[in-house]
Design an enzyme around this catalytic site. Structure first.
Site, mmCIF file in Angstrom:
data_model
loop_
_atom_site.group_PDB
_atom_site.id
_atom_site.type_symbol
_atom_site.label_atom_id
_atom_site.label_comp_id
_atom_site.label_asym_id
_atom_site.label_seq_id
_atom_site.Cartn_x
_atom_site.Cartn_y
_atom_site.Cartn_z
ATOM 1 C CB SER A 187 63.047 62.359 80.769
ATOM 2 O OG SER A 187 62.510 62.889 81.968
ATOM 3 C CE1 TYR A 200 63.404 67.113 78.752
ATOM 4 C CE2 TYR A 200 62.203 66.152 80.588
ATOM 5 C CZ TYR A 200 63.374 66.304 79.869
ATOM 6 O OH TYR A 200 64.503 65.646 80.271
#
Length: 313
Positions: A187, A200
């Site tokens: 990500s 995350y």
């Protein structure tokens, strides 16, 4: 002829350095996105008859499954919903005339890997796409995450354990054959300031470092490893429904990202995302406090809207 002073000399050296940096950046972009995909194009089917994609019934994962099927690979779909798996498998078989196999697995459960290993043991898997992942429902401060222990545990199992264990299951066959492709979906949050997405972003930083190490260790054994660090893409995870230049459809994003396999081992996968991250990190390097304030404010606004929505529901 007048002799140049120290300031003039410094100015000339600075301009030469700046020019070199600009030219080098332009050449790198031109090679990565235009020349490289042509000269380094990967024949995925030649790496192995099957491609395995985790988190393959929605968004980026489904787009990878369809793209690899369009290139002649038979597809192993691994996700938690049997109904969605069957629907996706039927679509792929109908649209691309390839074989599919489904494996029902919930990656929040750490005890699934022996079952997965048995299900795919007889398959020649040449491409692995570690796509499955879990994020926050909305941006949140670390200590205020809802259902804290379960949410954190699920995120680590789905984002960290999955990529490690699935690679451990599939890669031995690739090494034995001396060829294969491993694509790990990280990500962009791991490479820019990401307050309110702390866990995350951290799990995705693991994916980046894990991929980097694999590439160093196994490129000499014929294995291509690529880590993809996307920005916003239209998907269930992002919650974005309408595509824009900076938030493309999953299909558009994957067509771009997969073309870069064999050219670069770490990429955002999509040129507008590269530009966006470059701008964010440039601001951060010049004015770190301002950039953190700006990103935090944006995240807090998103959080506020989400909390209002959840309260209404």
């Amino acid at each position: 002829m007048a002799q140049l002073g120290y300031l003039e000399k410094f100015g000339i050296v600075f301009l030469i350095g700046l020019l070199y940096y600009v030219v080098k950046s332009v050449v790198n972009v031109f090679y990565t996105y235009i020349i490289g995909p042509v000269v380094n194009k990967v024949d995925f089917k030649s790496k192995g008859k099957w491609a395995l994609v985790t988190g393959s019934t929605d968004g980026i994962g489904k787009a990878y499954a369809r793209e690899l099927a369009s290139r002649g690979c038979d597809i192993v779909l691994v996700s938690r919903s049997y109904d969605k798996l069957m629907e996706t498998a039927n679509e792929i078989e109908k649209d691309f005339k390839v074989e599919t196999r489904i494996v029902v697995a919930d990656f929040s459960d750490a005890d699934i890997y022996e079952m997965i290993s048995k299900e795919v043991a007889d398959l020649e898997i040449g491409t692995l796409v570690n796509n499955v992942g879990v994020s926050y429902k909305y941006p949140e401060y670390f200590l205020e995450i809802a259902d804290w222990e379960k949410t954190i545990s699920t995120m680590i199992k789905a984002n960290v354990v999955s990529v490690t264990r699935m690679t451990g299951i599939v890669m031995p066959g690739m090494v034995e054959r001396g060829k294969g492709v491993v694509i790990n979906i990280g990500s962009g949050s791991s490479i820019i300031p990401s307050p309110l997405l702390t866990v995350y972003a951290s799990t995705k930083a693991y994916v980046e470092k894990f991929s980097e190490g694999l590439e160093m260790e196994y490129s000499k054994r014929g294995i291509i490893v690529q880590c993809v660090l996307p920005g916003l893409v239209c998907s269930n995870m992002s919650g974005i429904r309408r595509s824009t230049l900076i938030a493309p459809t999953a299909k558009t994003f994957v067509k771009s990202a997969i073309s870069l396999v064999g050219t670069t081992s770490k990429t955002t996968g999509y040129f507008p995302h590269t530009l966006f991250f470059c701008v964010v990190n440039s601001i951060h390097s010049v004015a770190s406090r301002f950039s953190v304030w700006l990103v935090t404010r944006s995240m807090e606004n998103t959080r506020r809207k989400a909390l209002k929505k959840y309260k209404k529901e």
